[in-house]
Design an enzyme around this catalytic site. Structure first.
Site, PDB file in Angstrom:
ATOM      1  N   ASP A   1       8.007  -0.603  -4.082  1.00  0.00           N
ATOM      2  CA  ASP A   1       6.671  -0.369  -3.559  1.00  0.00           C
ATOM      3  C   ASP A   1       6.867   0.508  -2.311  1.00  0.00           C
ATOM      4  O   ASP A   1       7.969   0.607  -1.760  1.00  0.00           O
ATOM      5  CB  ASP A   1       5.976  -1.687  -3.222  1.00  0.00           C
ATOM      6  CG  ASP A   1       4.466  -1.492  -3.056  1.00  0.00           C
ATOM      7  OD1 ASP A   1       4.013  -0.329  -2.968  1.00  0.00           O
ATOM      8  OD2 ASP A   1       3.736  -2.498  -2.993  1.00  0.00           O
TER       9      ASP A   1
HETATM   10  C1  BGC Z   1       0.785  -0.629  -2.730  1.00  0.00           C
HETATM   11  C2  BGC Z   1       1.064  -0.220  -4.152  1.00  0.00           C
HETATM   12  C3  BGC Z   1       0.706   1.232  -4.323  1.00  0.00           C
HETATM   13  C4  BGC Z   1       1.507   2.048  -3.337  1.00  0.00           C
HETATM   14  C5  BGC Z   1       1.242   3.535  -3.425  1.00  0.00           C
HETATM   15  C6  BGC Z   1       1.462   0.290  -1.743  1.00  0.00           C
HETATM   16  O1  BGC Z   1       1.075   0.009  -0.448  1.00  0.00           O
HETATM   17  O2  BGC Z   1       1.225  -1.959  -2.526  1.00  0.00           O
HETATM   18  O3  BGC Z   1       0.330  -1.019  -5.035  1.00  0.00           O
HETATM   19  O4  BGC Z   1       0.956   1.628  -5.628  1.00  0.00           O
HETATM   20  O5  BGC Z   1       1.180   1.624  -2.029  1.00  0.00           O
HETATM   21  O6  BGC Z   1       0.006   3.840  -2.900  1.00  0.00           O
END
Ligand code: BGC
Length: 831
Positions: free
Chosen positions: A325
């Site tokens: 993530d």
């Molecule tokens: C979120 C993810 C997301 C990623 C990209 C993160 O902060 O937890 O779900 O896909 O950001 O935006």
């Protein structure tokens, strides 16, 4: 080059050199040119050759993304003072600066210099042109592709995306075919707008109703969650684009999400928090899995080899790539070793660390090659690699049509006294509540969508031919327009950060009781919408969120009195993303429609259900508890913070180490309520219809010694209108050494639209695996011998038919690795 060689040999001849010498020289030159090592190209040569041709630096570049820029913020200055730690942001902001006191990660020079293919997408990988490796684009998010609607300031061509109904609504349809259809339309937008991998579906278990991202997730139950995610992946990937099921695993809260250490037992993990991912991986083979932010039993999930390699790849057969993530974890080398192939969004210092680790022998080159191979295997299948044409023009009209129907299928009729709904003999409607006029199509954060429009209920009802009380409508419109202006200004001041720190929505408009009385008197029915919004980075609160605010309760009270005083019906519509408290005020409403956050056509879908154009057939995939304190995890959510150990992260925000213990063990949601006799406001599986269904003929067929149990069930529409029913098959298993829930959902299905009097027989098949519980002592899934009860229910509490069968011998269904144990055993809830 060959030309040059010929030219040179000509000159040798012209200078009257010894012809033999000239011939030999020519030959040497020719061999030199032609035996030069061939540079492999991705797609033309085997991936192993491409990997072998990559330099260490190129490999380390490929496994780390190309950085990330907050939309609307300028690229970072290339200085080193802006280096931030790996943890700390509620959402990693990436490159960019301009805010006072902001500390941002180092800029990736390549990210700054190569134009984004899809502005507003969450991330991309590095290209390596000499080997034919293109950059691919990864984009959020679960309810529609989240990209900038306008590119290069050119508004002549727009890229608005469809806001699909949120995951919780889709799961409430209990219809995997429908979810597949939605996924197919969604994937078409991913493809047409130029992305390669969609960062979704989100599929964490809704452990607690306050989870800030619950709307992005499907259910409290792993079978529903896994089946819905699998259908969504199949639909999306049918377009030739990839998906990323997320967030793997045990990421069930937003509070301290980047630092929280989740302590959970192997049994709770295997049966609840991993089971849904296992189902999705095995059924749908998503191209990618996104590891989560949290630590699991002491190790960041992105650095946990037991989770990402032993379980995910070795046990479940996953063969795609794993990515972090955004800004997750704290050790890029450990991430490579764990099998987390791609670090997102990436920064050059991480590549540097990987290079150093290979050089000093702490990271095996062979491991890095594996990570690289997984990435190349994905790239070679990507639309970018295949040079699939990007039209920029998905069929948004067709998708809106799909959304309207899908949303109506997932809405749930919670209450309908005296057949208040569908609306009959109603022409004039008094429509109250901010969100009747400002639809909440979906939640905030990376689950939000830049949608072209969102149809509010006011428009849905007007389009259905109703007349709305004009003074009330005017009062709301004026009030909300003023609020919109305020919010637009605040958001503009925040720039791209508005995504993470959205402005607070306006408080409910207070209308004078006299005005409410008048409108109840002058209209045929009163409808009030209660709205809730939440999203990434923050969990909801018990007060003024799960519990209604005093103002909302007063409003319900006043409206109910006014409506009933004028002998009018009072309908409440819930435009929410997760459970709220309903038990204390439901007596005041004649009907309650749970419309969830229904996507861009929401007002039309709501009107379709309110008018009976669509007979509601949604059922809860998450329990609505009577009180927050009844929730099994209420005492252990969101855990304990260690404030004395706090450091500073992005934006100077505190980074607080924290810990949460899943003391309720396997007793999540209805597994708890049904086992411990706690009655919720609305149980898991609950949902009314405008018709009635009769369940009959439950048969269970299991030949002794066979591995399967075949079940069939008749459902008959005994009412006056056509409708669909959800059939839920629960199983009560015999107890041996292991504690077992009173019942667990093992299969489900949905009838076609049954005409009055029509019957459908539904068939289900269970295998030994469906009977098994996870025995941590044996590290195995075991189906105990004994008598099992199959229960066909209209909800987890409304069991209509039961039948028993007996399983002759205790069966070890699958032995798995003994991994993921917490350092000290957890004192879990037991019956
Ligand atoms: C979120 C993810 C997301 C990623 C990209 C993160 O902060 O937890 O779900 O896909 O950001 O935006």
């Amino acid at each position: 080059m060959v030309k040059k060689t010929v030219g040179l040999s000509k000159r040798l001849h012209m200078k009257k050199t010894n012809p033999r010498l000239a011939a030999a020289l020519t030959l040497i030159l020719f061999l030199f040119q032609h035996c030069k090592p061939h540079t492999p190209t991705l797609g033309q040569d085997p991936i192993t050759d491409v990997v072998a041709a990559m330099t260490l630096e190129e490999k380390a570049k490929l496994v780390v993304g190309m950085g990330f820029r907050i939309p609307g913020m300028p690229p970072a200055k290339k200085d080193t003072q802006n280096q931030a730690q790996d943890t700390g942001a509620s959402k990693g902001p990436g490159q960019g600066q301009g805010l006072p006191g902001v500390s941002l990660p180092a800029s990736d020079p390549e990210g700054d210099s190569i134009a984004e293919k899809v502005p507003g997408a969450a991330g991309r990988t590095h290209p390596i042109p000499r080997l034919g490796i293109p950059s691919i684009t990864l984009s959020d998010g679960p309810a529609g592709i989240r990209i900038s609607p306008i590119r290069n300031g050119d508004s002549s061509k727009t890229y608005y995306a469809t806001a699909f109904p949120v995951a919780t609504l889709l799961a409430s349809s209990w219809d995997t075919n429908l979810v597949r259809t939605v996924g197919a339309a969604f994937g078409d937008e991913v493809l047409q707008y130029g992305a390669d991998v969609l960062l979704g579906p989100g599929m964490n278990i809704q452990r607690n109703p306050l989870g800030g991202r619950n709307f992005e997730y499907y259910s409290e139950d792993p079978l529903i969650s896994g089946s819905m995610a699998a259908a969504m992946v199949q639909g999306l990937q049918s377009n030739g684009v990839g998906t990323s099921i997320k967030h793997f695993a045990a990421n069930n809260q937003e509070t301290d999400r980047m630092t929280v250490n989740t302590l959970a037992s192997p049994r709770a993990l295997r049966e609840i928090y991993l089971k849904n991912f296992e189902i999705a991986v095995k059924k749908a083979q998503p191209w990618t899995v996104m590891s989560s932010y949290n630590l699991l039993n002491g190790t960041y999930t992105s650095q946990n080899k037991d989770l990402l390699t032993t379980i995910l790849r070795d046990e479940w057969g996953f063969n795609g790539l794993v990515m972090t993530d955004w800004f997750g974890g704290d050790d890029p080398v450990a991430q490579m070793k764990a099998g987390n192939d791609l670090i997102m969004p990436g920064s050059p210092d991480k590549s540097q660390k990987i290079v150093e680790a290979v050089k000093n022998g702490t990271l095996d080159q062979a491991q890095l090659d594996k990570n690289v191979t997984h990435i190349l295997e994905l790239i070679i299948n990507s639309p970018e690699f295949k040079k699939t044409a990007i039209t920029g023009k998905p069929d948004l009209t067709d998708h809106a049509h799909i959304v309207r129907q899908a949303a109506a299928q997932g809405m749930i009729l919670l209450k309908n006294d005296d057949n208040t709904l569908p609306l009959k003999n109603v022409h004039r409607i008094a429509l109250l509540g901010n969100t009747s006029y400002n639809l909440i199509a979906g939640g905030t954060g990376s689950g939000s969508v830049n949608t072209a429009y969102a149809v509010p209920l006011s428009q849905g009802l007007a389009d259905a031919g109703f007349q709305l009380d004009s003074p009330v409508t005017t009062a709301y419109t004026q009030y909300l327009n003023a609020a919109k202006e305020r919010i637009a200004k605040e958001n503009a001041a925040k720039g791209g950060l508005a995504l993470l720190f959205p402005s607070t929505p306006p408080a409910e408009l207070t209308l004078a009781p006299g005005k409410i009385n008048d409108c109840a008197h002058q209209n045929d029915v009163v409808i009030l919408t209660i709205g809730r919004n939440a999203g990434e980075g923050k969990d909801r609160e018990p007060e003024n969120d799960f519990n209604l605010s005093k103002q909302e309760k007063d409003l319900i009270n006043t409206v109910a009195k006014a409506a009933h005083g004028s002998h009018k019906k009072f309908v409440v519509v819930l435009n929410i993303g997760g459970p709220i408290e309903i038990a204390s005020w439901r007596n005041q409403a004649d009907a309650i429609l749970l419309a969830w956050q229904p996507g861009l056509e929401g007002g039309h879908s709501m009107a379709d259900v309110l008018t009976g154009k669509t007979n509601p057939s949604g059922h809860l995939a998450t329990t609505f508890p009577a009180n927050y304190k009844d929730v099994p995890s209420a005492g252990n959510f969101p855990g304990t913070e260690f404030k004395d150990k706090a450091t500073k992260g992005f934006f100077g925000m505190p980074v607080i180490p924290a810990e949460v213990t899943y003391k309720e063990g396997i007793y999540v949601g209805y597994r708890y309520y049904t086992t411990f006799g706690v009655h919720p406001a609305y149980p898991f599986g609950y949902g009314l219809s405008y018709t009635q269904f009769v369940y009959s003929g439950l048969t269970v067929d299991h030949a002794t010694g066979s591995n399967t149990v075949d079940i069939s069930l008749d459902i008959t529409n005994h009412g006056a209108v056509a409708g669909r029913e959800v059939a839920q098959i629960y199983l009560s298993a015999p107890k041996s050494t292991l504690d077992k829930p009173a019942e667990e959902l093992k299969a489900f299905g949905k009838t076609k639209e049954l005409q009055p009097g029509e019957k459908q027989t539904l068939h289900f098949s269970l295998t030994a695996g469906d009977l098994a519980s996870f025995d941590p002592g044996a590290s195995a899934w075991i189906a105990d011998a004994g008598s099992y009860t199959v229960k066909a229910g209209a909800s987890s509490e409304d069991i209509r038919e039961t039948a028993d069968f007996s399983w002759a011998q205790t069966t070890i269904v699958e032995k798995v690795h003994s991994v993921l144990a917490p350092q000290s055993p957890i004192d879990e809830l037991k019956k």
